[in-house]
Write a protein that holds these residues in place. Sequence first.
Motif, PDB file in Angstrom:
ATOM      1  N   PHE A  85       1.306  -6.279   3.059  1.00 40.45           N
ATOM      2  CA  PHE A  85       2.648  -6.744   2.678  1.00 40.45           C
ATOM      3  C   PHE A  85       3.340  -5.725   1.775  1.00 40.45           C
ATOM      4  N   LEU A  86       2.580  -5.134   0.855  1.00 43.88           N
ATOM      5  CA  LEU A  86       3.160  -4.111  -0.022  1.00 43.88           C
ATOM      6  C   LEU A  86       3.654  -2.915   0.781  1.00 43.88           C
ATOM      7  N   TYR A  87       2.940  -2.580   1.856  1.00 44.64           N
ATOM      8  CA  TYR A  87       3.381  -1.471   2.702  1.00 44.64           C
ATOM      9  C   TYR A  87       4.678  -1.818   3.449  1.00 44.64           C
ATOM     10  N   ILE A  88       4.871  -3.086   3.797  1.00 41.63           N
ATOM     11  CA  ILE A  88       6.140  -3.499   4.403  1.00 41.63           C
ATOM     12  C   ILE A  88       7.290  -3.188   3.445  1.00 41.63           C
ATOM     13  N   VAL A  89       7.105  -3.568   2.186  1.00 39.75           N
ATOM     14  CA  VAL A  89       8.124  -3.314   1.160  1.00 39.75           C
ATOM     15  C   VAL A  89       8.335  -1.808   0.985  1.00 39.75           C
ATOM     16  N   PHE A  90       7.236  -1.056   0.981  1.00 43.28           N
ATOM     17  CA  PHE A  90       7.311   0.398   0.814  1.00 43.28           C
ATOM     18  C   PHE A  90       8.103   1.042   1.954  1.00 43.28           C
ATOM     19  N   PHE A  91       7.827   0.649   3.179  1.00 40.93           N
ATOM     20  CA  PHE A  91       8.534   1.213   4.331  1.00 40.93           C
ATOM     21  C   PHE A  91      10.026   0.856   4.286  1.00 40.93           C
ATOM     22  N   LEU A  92      10.322  -0.386   3.954  1.00 43.73           N
ATOM     23  CA  LEU A  92      11.716  -0.806   3.872  1.00 43.73           C
ATOM     24  C   LEU A  92      12.455  -0.042   2.768  1.00 43.73           C
ATOM     25  N   TYR A  93      11.771   0.133   1.639  1.00 43.17           N
ATOM     26  CA  TYR A  93      12.410   0.847   0.529  1.00 43.17           C
ATOM     27  C   TYR A  93      12.666   2.303   0.900  1.00 43.17           C
ATOM     28  N   GLY A  94      11.679   2.953   1.523  1.00 40.62           N
ATOM     29  CA  GLY A  94      11.859   4.345   1.931  1.00 40.62           C
ATOM     30  C   GLY A  94      13.012   4.496   2.906  1.00 40.62           C
ATOM     31  N   GLY A  95      13.102   3.574   3.875  1.00 40.91           N
ATOM     32  CA  GLY A  95      14.193   3.627   4.834  1.00 40.91           C
ATOM     33  C   GLY A  95      15.537   3.375   4.185  1.00 40.91           C
ATOM     34  N   ALA A  96      15.583   2.429   3.241  1.00 42.95           N
ATOM     35  CA  ALA A  96      16.837   2.110   2.559  1.00 42.95           C
ATOM     36  C   ALA A  96      17.332   3.287   1.719  1.00 42.95           C
ATOM     37  N   ARG A  97      16.414   3.982   1.064  1.00 42.65           N
ATOM     38  CA  ARG A  97      16.793   5.156   0.272  1.00 42.65           C
ATOM     39  C   ARG A  97      17.392   6.237   1.172  1.00 42.65           C
ATOM     40  N   ASP A  98      16.746   6.497   2.282  1.00 43.27           N
ATOM     41  CA  ASP A  98      17.246   7.526   3.193  1.00 43.27           C
ATOM     42  C   ASP A  98      18.563   7.094   3.831  1.00 43.27           C
ATOM     43  N   ALA A 291       8.135  -0.632   9.243  1.00 45.38           N
ATOM     44  CA  ALA A 291       8.284  -1.893   8.508  1.00 45.38           C
ATOM     45  C   ALA A 291       8.257  -3.088   9.457  1.00 45.38           C
ATOM     46  N   VAL A 292       8.955  -2.973  10.583  1.00 47.06           N
ATOM     47  CA  VAL A 292       9.018  -4.079  11.547  1.00 47.06           C
ATOM     48  C   VAL A 292       7.656  -4.332  12.184  1.00 47.06           C
ATOM     49  N   LYS A 293       6.950  -3.260  12.569  1.00 47.52           N
ATOM     50  CA  LYS A 293       5.628  -3.419  13.177  1.00 47.52           C
ATOM     51  C   LYS A 293       4.618  -3.979  12.176  1.00 47.52           C
ATOM     52  N   ALA A 294       4.723  -3.543  10.922  1.00 48.45           N
ATOM     53  CA  ALA A 294       3.828  -4.081   9.893  1.00 48.45           C
ATOM     54  C   ALA A 294       4.090  -5.565   9.683  1.00 48.45           C
ATOM     55  N   ALA A 295       5.364  -5.950   9.660  1.00 47.08           N
ATOM     56  CA  ALA A 295       5.711  -7.357   9.472  1.00 47.08           C
ATOM     57  C   ALA A 295       5.282  -8.188  10.678  1.00 47.08           C
ATOM     58  N   GLU A 296       5.381  -7.630  11.876  1.00 48.45           N
ATOM     59  CA  GLU A 296       4.926  -8.334  13.073  1.00 48.45           C
ATOM     60  C   GLU A 296       3.447  -8.679  12.948  1.00 48.45           C
ATOM     61  N   ASP A 297       2.664  -7.728  12.423  1.00 45.77           N
ATOM     62  CA  ASP A 297       1.225  -7.948  12.283  1.00 45.77           C
ATOM     63  C   ASP A 297       0.918  -8.948  11.169  1.00 45.77           C
ATOM     64  N   VAL A 298       1.586  -8.801  10.041  1.00 43.66           N
ATOM     65  CA  VAL A 298       1.279  -9.650   8.882  1.00 43.66           C
ATOM     66  C   VAL A 298       1.823 -11.071   9.058  1.00 43.66           C
ATOM     67  N   LEU A 299       3.057 -11.181   9.556  1.00 45.04           N
ATOM     68  CA  LEU A 299       3.720 -12.485   9.658  1.00 45.04           C
ATOM     69  C   LEU A 299       3.466 -13.186  10.989  1.00 45.04           C
ATOM     70  N   ARG A 300       2.861 -12.458  11.956  1.00 49.72           N
ATOM     71  CA  ARG A 300       2.577 -13.008  13.280  1.00 49.72           C
ATOM     72  C   ARG A 300       3.864 -13.452  13.992  1.00 49.72           C
TER      73      ARG A 300
END
Length: 366
Positions: A85-98, A291-300
């Motif tokens: 879940f923390l990696y989902i946040v990390f990916f989203l944050y990195g994308g938002a910054r860019d 982020a989307v693929k990580a969330a797909e796995d974590v949130l099912r």
Amino acid sequence: MKKKVQIGAKEMISLMVLFEMGTSMMSIPGRNAGKDAWIAILISTVLGAMLFVCYGSLHRRFPNLLMTQYCRTLLGKRAGSTLAFLYIVFFLYGGARDLRDTGILIADRTLQHTPLTVICGLMVVLVMYVVYLGIEVAGRTAIIMLILLLLLGLATNILILLAGIVDMGNILPIAEHGWQPIWQVVYSQAVMLPYGEMVTFAMILPTLKKEYRANGIGISAILLGGLLLSIITLSNVLALGEDVFKRATYPLLTMISKVEISDFIDRVDVIGVMSVIIFDFFKILIFYYAAVKAAEDVLRIPYHKLILPFGLIMLVSCVLMALNYQDHLQTGELVLKWLFPIFAVFFPILLLIVSWLRKTWNKKRG
């Protein structure tokens, strides 16, 4: 039966190089080293390749699993899911910054009277569309875009030489202030941006066709991208001089804007803006896809159902993450120095150590 998504070596290398160049072309990591920034980038490239070996080694041990999946395999369901879940946040944050970086660039250089939210919103819509089409489509598009951008880069460098703005004296003496300033920016800026961010590809490597080795592909892409980035940085220093290079908001665009040949060729900076936007687009795309693929796995939840809400989250985060550009830059420096190493270095090495210990333990029991 659902067809397994697979991409080849050319597609993966193209995606990695575009990601690596991304916002690095715009900000030039390691600029605090002045005229020796190109050396800092070369050193960081070697360290970045070594760091990618960690990601590639984890992929070799779990070739069919996403990073979020082998987090649970190695750390257990509760700890592994938390880290995922923390990696989902990390990916989203990195994308938002860019995304914000790209939006500010477009607003500053081409659409001065258009609100940042509108610019970033249009970019997010395009990113969502490509993700909806799939990573295979993104990979094939990346090959075409990379070839186009390399040709544009070659043409631009020829024009810079013909314009007579290159001064070899601008890089001399090399390492004038010693190696400490170079190593300092290597740690604080140039390794994490962009090489630490390559941890994002731990979410994409399972799509690589099995006949290719992830470490070989990743290291090749990193060395190619690092060499290109070093050449761009060296060109900036040669054309602008150390003082302007360090002070310019966008050194690459400042350098290209100086090109003027016989009142016939000028305004070449349009090419630079277009190139940077394309590079940044693919970097945002890959962060968003991870982020989307990580969330797909974590949130099912099927990732197609997550595309719109995650796009809105990224857009809102992008707009609200900083009060102004200076605040955005200062936050970025802190994040690169203290937050990114946790996700790019500490957690992957921890996972690799746990993987090695489990393998050793299983051998002893066997």
